[in-house]
Design a protein around this motif. Structure first.
Motif: not given
Length: 153
Positions: A125-129
């Motif tokens: 999720r931390g790399n989602a953007e």
């Protein structure tokens, strides 16, 4: 004019959108390089082993929410004189808003998923953007193609 949801989720657009979305997801995971790509492919392989057809299922579950979340941008695009078939310009021109709307839908959808899906999603999720930004041009093109010629997607 009809809403983006009404256009994309009508037949045959719905099937073209779902198939194209699943293909886009599979391609994005397969093409991701480096250690991150290896981690994505491993996580995705675990999900596929537990739930065959995961990309199609994700597309079926997410695309209606994506269409609804992007509808305000679609309305804005039309009000500014754009045609439905050129909506990708607005999606890409408002990339930050588009990405936020798509991730919000994914976050909400994951809440009701299995433990495996939630745990795998949480790891990435931390790399989602950044990851959504990578696939946004393909998604925008897919939406334009589905609107214009769903039988050719």
């Amino acid at each position: 004019m009809a809403s983006l949801s009404e256009i994309l989720l009508a037949s045959p657009q719905r099937e073209a959108l779902i198939a194209g979305g699943a293909e886009l997801l599979e391609k994005a995971i397969a093409e991701r390089g480096g250690l991150t790509g290896m981690a994505y492919r491993t996580g995705y392989a675990m999900i596929k082993a537990a739930k065959p057809g995961a990309a199609r299922r994700a597309s079926v579950e997410l695309m209606p929410g994506f269409a609804e979340a992007l509808n305000p941008l679609f309305e804005q695009h039309l009000q500014q004189g754009g045609s439905a078939e050129t909506f990708s310009r607005t999606l890409l021109g408002n990339a930050d808003t588009t990405i936020t709307r798509l991730i919000t839908v994914a976050d909400q959808r994951v809440e009701g998923s299995s433990d495996l899906v939630r745990k795998t999603y949480a790891r990435f999720r931390g790399n989602a953007e950044a990851e959504v930004a990578r696939i946004l041009p393909g998604l925008a093109t897919l939406i334009d193609r589905v609107i214009a010629r769903p039988e050719q997607v």
